[in-house]
Motif scaffolding. Sequence first.
Motif, mmCIF file in Angstrom:
data_model
loop_
_atom_site.group_PDB
_atom_site.id
_atom_site.type_symbol
_atom_site.label_atom_id
_atom_site.label_comp_id
_atom_site.label_asym_id
_atom_site.label_seq_id
_atom_site.Cartn_x
_atom_site.Cartn_y
_atom_site.Cartn_z
ATOM 1 N N VAL A 40 54.905 23.302 23.942
ATOM 2 C CA VAL A 40 55.809 22.451 24.707
ATOM 3 C C VAL A 40 55.036 21.141 24.852
ATOM 4 O O VAL A 40 54.063 21.084 25.597
ATOM 5 C CB VAL A 40 56.120 23.048 26.100
ATOM 6 N N PRO A 41 55.397 20.086 24.092
ATOM 7 C CA PRO A 41 54.619 18.841 24.128
ATOM 8 C C PRO A 41 54.656 18.178 25.511
ATOM 9 O O PRO A 41 55.690 17.693 25.939
ATOM 10 C CB PRO A 41 55.287 17.959 23.078
ATOM 11 N N THR A 42 53.509 18.210 26.194
ATOM 12 C CA THR A 42 53.399 17.617 27.537
ATOM 13 C C THR A 42 52.131 16.785 27.633
ATOM 14 O O THR A 42 51.213 16.927 26.833
ATOM 15 C CB THR A 42 53.341 18.713 28.630
ATOM 16 N N GLU A 43 52.102 15.922 28.641
ATOM 17 C CA GLU A 43 50.906 15.144 28.951
ATOM 18 C C GLU A 43 50.703 15.185 30.459
ATOM 19 O O GLU A 43 51.641 15.427 31.217
ATOM 20 C CB GLU A 43 51.049 13.701 28.470
ATOM 21 N N GLN A 44 49.474 14.970 30.880
ATOM 22 C CA GLN A 44 49.158 14.942 32.304
ATOM 23 C C GLN A 44 49.369 13.521 32.822
ATOM 24 O O GLN A 44 48.957 12.560 32.181
ATOM 25 C CB GLN A 44 47.702 15.360 32.543
ATOM 26 N N VAL A 45 50.034 13.409 33.985
ATOM 27 C CA VAL A 45 50.237 12.100 34.607
ATOM 28 C C VAL A 45 49.725 12.151 36.039
ATOM 29 O O VAL A 45 49.771 13.193 36.689
ATOM 30 C CB VAL A 45 51.723 11.657 34.586
ATOM 31 N N VAL A 46 49.237 11.005 36.504
ATOM 32 C CA VAL A 46 48.716 10.891 37.868
ATOM 33 C C VAL A 46 49.706 10.084 38.686
ATOM 34 O O VAL A 46 50.198 9.050 38.246
ATOM 35 C CB VAL A 46 47.343 10.183 37.873
ATOM 36 N N LYS A 53 46.306 11.687 45.504
ATOM 37 C CA LYS A 53 46.461 11.618 44.052
ATOM 38 C C LYS A 53 46.840 13.004 43.562
ATOM 39 O O LYS A 53 46.168 13.983 43.872
ATOM 40 C CB LYS A 53 45.134 11.229 43.392
ATOM 41 N N ARG A 54 47.916 13.092 42.827
ATOM 42 C CA ARG A 54 48.352 14.381 42.280
ATOM 43 C C ARG A 54 48.520 14.252 40.774
ATOM 44 O O ARG A 54 49.051 13.268 40.285
ATOM 45 C CB ARG A 54 49.689 14.803 42.898
ATOM 46 N N THR A 55 48.089 15.281 40.089
ATOM 47 C CA THR A 55 48.267 15.325 38.651
ATOM 48 C C THR A 55 49.369 16.326 38.335
ATOM 49 O O THR A 55 49.362 17.441 38.838
ATOM 50 C CB THR A 55 46.950 15.765 37.952
ATOM 51 N N SER A 56 50.318 15.892 37.536
ATOM 52 C CA SER A 56 51.395 16.789 37.129
ATOM 53 C C SER A 56 51.599 16.626 35.627
ATOM 54 O O SER A 56 51.034 15.739 35.012
ATOM 55 C CB SER A 56 52.682 16.463 37.892
ATOM 56 N N SER A 57 52.409 17.502 35.054
ATOM 57 C CA SER A 57 52.649 17.373 33.619
ATOM 58 C C SER A 57 54.050 16.828 33.381
ATOM 59 O O SER A 57 54.970 17.096 34.141
ATOM 60 C CB SER A 57 52.457 18.711 32.901
ATOM 61 N N ARG A 58 54.152 16.030 32.338
ATOM 62 C CA ARG A 58 55.431 15.425 31.961
ATOM 63 C C ARG A 58 55.664 15.748 30.491
ATOM 64 O O ARG A 58 54.764 15.636 29.669
ATOM 65 C CB ARG A 58 55.358 13.910 32.173
ATOM 66 N N LYS A 59 56.885 16.157 30.189
ATOM 67 C CA LYS A 59 57.227 16.513 28.808
ATOM 68 C C LYS A 59 57.468 15.244 27.997
ATOM 69 O O LYS A 59 58.128 14.328 28.450
ATOM 70 C CB LYS A 59 58.475 17.393 28.787
ATOM 71 N N PHE A 60 56.916 15.202 26.763
ATOM 72 C CA PHE A 60 57.192 14.090 25.855
ATOM 73 C C PHE A 60 58.650 14.122 25.431
ATOM 74 O O PHE A 60 59.308 13.104 25.354
ATOM 75 C CB PHE A 60 56.375 14.188 24.558
ATOM 76 N N TYR A 61 59.109 15.314 25.088
ATOM 77 C CA TYR A 61 60.450 15.485 24.538
ATOM 78 C C TYR A 61 61.176 16.586 25.303
ATOM 79 O O TYR A 61 61.204 17.739 24.854
ATOM 80 C CB TYR A 61 60.371 15.852 23.039
ATOM 81 N N PRO A 62 61.771 16.256 26.451
ATOM 82 C CA PRO A 62 62.488 17.292 27.208
ATOM 83 C C PRO A 62 63.571 17.930 26.346
ATOM 84 O O PRO A 62 64.300 17.250 25.636
ATOM 85 C CB PRO A 62 63.100 16.517 28.380
ATOM 86 N N GLY A 63 63.655 19.248 26.406
ATOM 87 C CA GLY A 63 64.660 19.971 25.633
ATOM 88 C C GLY A 63 64.208 20.373 24.240
ATOM 89 O O GLY A 63 65.019 20.880 23.467
ATOM 90 N N TYR A 64 62.918 20.181 23.925
ATOM 91 C CA TYR A 64 62.419 20.530 22.584
ATOM 92 C C TYR A 64 61.068 21.219 22.670
ATOM 93 O O TYR A 64 60.261 20.902 23.549
ATOM 94 C CB TYR A 64 62.262 19.280 21.709
ATOM 95 N N ILE A 65 60.830 22.157 21.761
ATOM 96 C CA ILE A 65 59.507 22.755 21.604
ATOM 97 C C ILE A 65 59.133 22.678 20.126
ATOM 98 O O ILE A 65 59.994 22.477 19.272
ATOM 99 C CB ILE A 65 59.446 24.223 22.095
ATOM 100 N N MET A 66 57.836 22.817 19.844
ATOM 101 C CA MET A 66 57.348 22.811 18.467
ATOM 102 C C MET A 66 56.898 24.220 18.108
ATOM 103 O O MET A 66 56.174 24.850 18.873
ATOM 104 C CB MET A 66 56.156 21.854 18.325
ATOM 105 N N VAL A 67 57.329 24.692 16.944
ATOM 106 C CA VAL A 67 56.976 26.036 16.503
ATOM 107 C C VAL A 67 56.351 25.945 15.115
ATOM 108 O O VAL A 67 56.935 25.367 14.205
ATOM 109 C CB VAL A 67 58.222 26.953 16.461
ATOM 110 N N GLN A 68 55.160 26.505 14.985
ATOM 111 C CA GLN A 68 54.481 26.561 13.690
ATOM 112 C C GLN A 68 54.780 27.943 13.110
ATOM 113 O O GLN A 68 54.447 28.966 13.718
ATOM 114 C CB GLN A 68 52.979 26.375 13.883
ATOM 115 N N MET A 69 55.442 27.962 11.944
ATOM 116 C CA MET A 69 55.882 29.251 11.406
ATOM 117 C C MET A 69 56.114 29.193 9.905
ATOM 118 O O MET A 69 56.182 28.115 9.314
ATOM 119 C CB MET A 69 57.181 29.684 12.104
ATOM 120 N N VAL A 70 56.218 30.379 9.321
ATOM 121 C CA VAL A 70 56.656 30.529 7.942
ATOM 122 C C VAL A 70 58.139 30.842 8.033
ATOM 123 O O VAL A 70 58.532 31.824 8.669
ATOM 124 C CB VAL A 70 55.907 31.685 7.236
#
Length: 176
Positions: A40-46, A53-70
Amino acid sequence: MDFKWYIVHTYSGFEKKVKLNLEERIKNAGQEKYFGQILVPTEQVVELKQGQKRTSSRKFYPGYIMVQMVLTKETWHTVRSTPKVTGFVGGEVNPTPIPDEEAERIIRQMEEGVSRPKPKYRFEEGDEVRVIDGPFSSFQGIVEEVRPDKEKLRVLITVFGRPTPVELDFIQVNKI
């Protein structure tokens, strides 16, 4: 085996749940050798909340995940029939994988976000902001200069009817 990265569209807000469900389905189906990472592509934001000061995560692409597969009929069906998955990006029946360079860029961006959290907002000269912390709390002003390397802003705030430049941290202001 030829592992490729695919983007899977999910219900927004259910990305982590889809990831967990998909991992469970893969394990139950015995298809672990056909799947690599699921991200789930996310980054930490302050941000500043209630003076802390609080650190939370924010999604780069809400509604999408990346799957590595054959990609096979069986692996496609495992992903596609996971609850809250609406489909693959780039073709419903025969999806197009994203280039490895793009996947590596996103993974690198995620790693950078963990090692050095970013401010929640991005600022540009001319943005209207409200100060939320410090002696000028609740004042409004206009961004005059942005220094991203130091995470500082110079903001023009009107004090006693005169514009006054004030240097503030990114987390001390919110965009209006």
